[in-house]
Design an enzyme around this catalytic site. Sequence first.
Site, PDB file in Angstrom:
ATOM      1  N   LYS A  44       0.835  -1.213   0.000  1.00  0.00           N
ATOM      2  CA  LYS A  44       0.000   0.000   0.000  1.00  0.00           C
ATOM      3  C   LYS A  44       0.868   1.260   0.000  1.00  0.00           C
ATOM      4  CE  LYS A  44      -2.151  -1.148   3.784  1.00  0.00           C
ATOM      5  NZ  LYS A  44      -1.494  -2.436   3.968  1.00  0.00           N
ATOM      6  N   THR A  45       1.847   1.279   0.893  1.00  0.00           N
ATOM      7  CA  THR A  45       2.703   2.464   0.966  1.00  0.00           C
ATOM      8  C   THR A  45       3.514   2.595  -0.320  1.00  0.00           C
ATOM      9  OG1 THR A  45       2.780   2.200   3.348  1.00  0.00           O
ATOM     10  CG2 THR A  45       4.416   3.664   2.381  1.00  0.00           C
TER      11      THR A  45
ATOM     12  N   GLN B 121      -5.722  -3.493  10.595  1.00  0.00           N
ATOM     13  CA  GLN B 121      -4.670  -2.804  11.337  1.00  0.00           C
ATOM     14  C   GLN B 121      -5.189  -1.550  12.028  1.00  0.00           C
ATOM     15  OE1 GLN B 121      -0.607  -2.700   9.538  1.00  0.00           O
ATOM     16  NE2 GLN B 121      -1.660  -3.471   7.746  1.00  0.00           N
TER      17      GLN B 121
ATOM     18  N   ASP C 294      -2.021   7.680   3.884  1.00  0.00           N
ATOM     19  CA  ASP C 294      -1.598   6.328   4.242  1.00  0.00           C
ATOM     20  C   ASP C 294      -2.236   5.967   5.588  1.00  0.00           C
ATOM     21  OD1 ASP C 294      -0.346   3.912   4.112  1.00  0.00           O
ATOM     22  OD2 ASP C 294       1.707   4.681   4.244  1.00  0.00           O
ATOM     23  N   GLU C 295      -2.339   4.685   5.881  1.00  0.00           N
ATOM     24  CA  GLU C 295      -2.892   4.222   7.168  1.00  0.00           C
ATOM     25  C   GLU C 295      -4.280   4.819   7.409  1.00  0.00           C
ATOM     26  OE1 GLU C 295      -1.263   2.022   8.842  1.00  0.00           O
ATOM     27  OE2 GLU C 295       0.848   2.258   8.270  1.00  0.00           O
TER      28      GLU C 295
ATOM     29  N   ARG D 243       5.304  -6.964  11.056  1.00  0.00           N
ATOM     30  CA  ARG D 243       6.443  -6.055  10.860  1.00  0.00           C
ATOM     31  C   ARG D 243       7.687  -6.823  10.413  1.00  0.00           C
ATOM     32  NH1 ARG D 243       4.013  -2.613   9.213  1.00  0.00           N
ATOM     33  NH2 ARG D 243       2.314  -4.072   9.485  1.00  0.00           N
TER      34      ARG D 243
END
Length: 712
Positions: free
Chosen positions: A35-36, A251, A220-221, A599
Site C-alpha cells: 500500500k505504501t 490494522q 496512508d494508514e 512487521r
Amino acid sequence: MDISRLIDPLNEPQRQAVCTDSQHTLVLAGAGSGKTRVLTHRIAYLVETGQASSFGVLAVTFTNKAAKEMRSRIESLMMQPPKGMWVGTFHSLAHRLLKTHYVEAKLPEQFQVLDSDDQLRLVKRIVKDLNLDDTKWQPKSAQWFINGQKDEGKRFKHIPPSSDFHEQGMLKIYEQYELICQQTGVVDFAELLLRAHELWLNNPEVLKHYQERFRHVLVDEYQDINSIQYAWLRVLCGENANLMVVGDDDQSIYGWRGAKVENILRFSEDFPKVETVKLEQNYRSSGHILKAANAVIDNNSGRLGKELWTDDEDGETIRLYAAYNEHDEARFIADDIDGQSDEFNEMAILYRSNAQSRVIEEHLIRMSIPYRIFGGHRFYDRLEIKNAMCYLRMMLNRHDDTAMERIINLPVRGIGNKSIDTMRIFARDQGISFWQAASQIVEHKILPNRACSAIEGFLTLINDIDSQSDEMNLAEITDFIIKQSNLIAHHQKEKGEKGRTRVENLKELVSAAASFINESDNSDLSEFVSQASLDAGDNQADTHEQAVSLMTLHSAKGLEFDRVYLAGLEEQLFPHKMSMDDPDGLQEERRLCYVGITRARKHLCISYAESRRLYGNEQFNASSRFIREIPNEHLQEIRLNSQVSRPVMFTETPKEIMSDSGFQLGQDVNHPVFGRGVILSCEGIGTNARVEVQFIESTKWLMLQFAKLEAV
Ligand code: ATP
Ligand code: MG
C-alpha cells in the site's frame, strides 16, 4: 519521459492503482501488500507525467518516522527532493498551517504545543481551582474527556448542558481548560487538529488557497483516521481534489482515540465514484510469519475480509522464548541480538507498553548494543529536558503558564507551594497570566518579603537570560540557559548514575540544538521548541549510527524489519488488562498483535515472562492467548544450552544450588540497596538461581545473577 522505473516494480493491481484516472481511489489491502509502495509510486508518477506539480501534492501518514521514510522514498523515486510537497503527519501538517495562519486561527504568533504531560498538569490544576473532588473527577479522565470531545470536533460551547452531575463537572473543567489555553497561547495535540479544521471553516479564502494548491491528496494508514481528521480532509478536498487513501481494516489500532473503521466504509458514500483496489500478495514476510499473522487475525469477527498470500518460502519458524522474568527476557533478547550478523538497523524490539522498555534498555546497554527509542520515553520527554525546554519556552512567551509553573521553583529557589498557590489564585481571579500575577505580587508586596524577593529573583533571572542571550544562536542560548538557570549545577549535586545521566542529557540538548541549526531551514528558537514537542525522539542518537529500534506496537505501524522481537506476550499485558474484558477492546488488541507480527520480514521471535515486575508490582500471568492462536507448525520453542528455560524448581537440592552459586543457606550477605540480610532459601540453577533473603525490613526473592549480593 521514462516512467518504466516507476511502473515495472509493481504487480498488476498495484499498477492499476498507481496509474488510475479515477478522482477517488481506495486501496484496501492487508499488511505488507504494498500500500505504501503504491502511494509513493503514485506521487512520483503524477509528478513525472506532469499531472501534478510537486507543489500541488499533500501526503499524510500517522507517525513521524513513517512520514520521514515516505519523504525519502519519494525523493529517491523522483531522483530529486520533492520541493514544496507537504508530507507529514496530521499533527505536523496542522501545526504548519496554524503557524502560517496564526492570525486567522486566533493564536499568538509564538503559540506553544502542550504535550500530554503538560496537559495533565494543567487539568490537575483546574480540578483543584474549581474545588472539585479529584477522586470523582480524576484529572486523567478529564483529560481523556477533553481530548475525546475535541477529536469529535466539539468545543465546550457545542455541548448541550447536562443534567448529569458528573458530566456537569467535566464540562466545567473543559470550559476552564479552553479559557486558560486561549489566554496563555498553548495548543494541545487534539487542538492542533480541531483548530486546523476551524481554520478552513472560518476562513474561506485560506481554504480556497489550499484547495487550489493541493490538487492531489494521499493518505496512508487510512484506517486510523478519526472524525476530526476526516472532517479536515473532506473540507480540504472539496469537490475537485484527487484523493487516494490506502488502508487495512485489520490494522485499525486507534479505536480508543476515536478512529472508526466505519470511516473506510463512509469513504465510498461521501466521495462519489470511488474506485476500490484490493491487493492480496504479501511481499514482506516469509511464509511462517504470514500464516501465523493470518491465523491470529482470523479470530476477529466483522472483518472486511481479505486473504493474504506470498510467493515466498516458508522460511524460518517463529521462535518462542518462555522467560523466567522480565530480566531473563531482556537478557535473552540482548544476547540473541548480539549473536546475529544482521545490521542493527534491521532489528526491532516491540512491546505493548512503554514501561517495558526500561529493563530491555538496561540489558542492551550492558551488552553495548546501540539502540534508539521511538515514541514514549523519548529524549524530549525526559524530566530534565522538559525542564530546560520550559526555560526556553519562557524566552518565547512569558505568559506560558504551564512552563512557568514547572520551573518557578526548579532548581529550588525558596518559592514554596503556598506562594505558588497564592499566585495561581491571584492569576485566576484577575484573569491574568501567572507571570503577570507574579509581577504584581512583587510590586504590591502581597506576599511576605522573603517570598516576594524569591519570586522577584525568578523574574529577574528570566529577563536577564533573555536580554543577555539576544545575539546568540540556538545552541549558544541553550547552553547559556542550562548553566544560568543552575539546572546543570542542580543535577550535578544529585548522587550517582541518575544525576550523571541528567547532566549528560542536558548537554545532549545543546548538541540537539546545534544539529537542529544544521538540518532545518528555519532554526529559530520557536521552531526548535515546537519541533521538540512534536518530535518522536529522532535526536537522541546520531541518526547515521546503526541502532536497534525500540518502540511500542502502536508506533511500529507501517514499518518493517528483517528481525523482530515481540516482547511481553502475556495475558493482562497483551492483551492489555484494560481491554481484555471488552469484546471490541480484545479485537483491537488482536489487530495490534497482527500489526506486530507483520512487521517482520524474515525472523520473528516472541517472548513472555512467567513473572514480571511492572509499575512496581510483581505479576504472574499466563502466556498470551495470541500465542495459542498461532498454529504449532509455525512455532518453535527455544531452550537455552539444551536446558529448559524455565527455572527448575527444586529438582536440585538446595545444597547443590548453593554450591553452584558460591553462597550457603543461612549465610550473612550484604545488598547495595537493602543492606544486611540472611539467605533463607533458594531455587533454580545457573542464570536462573534465586535466593530468598531476610533483610531487616523485609524478605525478598532475588535473582543471584543481578542482585550484586556480597558474602559478609
Ligand atoms: P503495511 O500495511 O504494513 O503498512 P504496506 O501494504 O504499506 O504494509 P509496503 O510497506 O508498501 O506494504 O510493502 C511491503 C514490502 O513489500 C516493502 O518492502 C515493499 O518494498 C515490498 N513490495 C511491495 N510491492 C512489491 C512488488 N510489487 N514487488 C516487490 N516488492 C514489493
Ligand atoms: Mg504501509
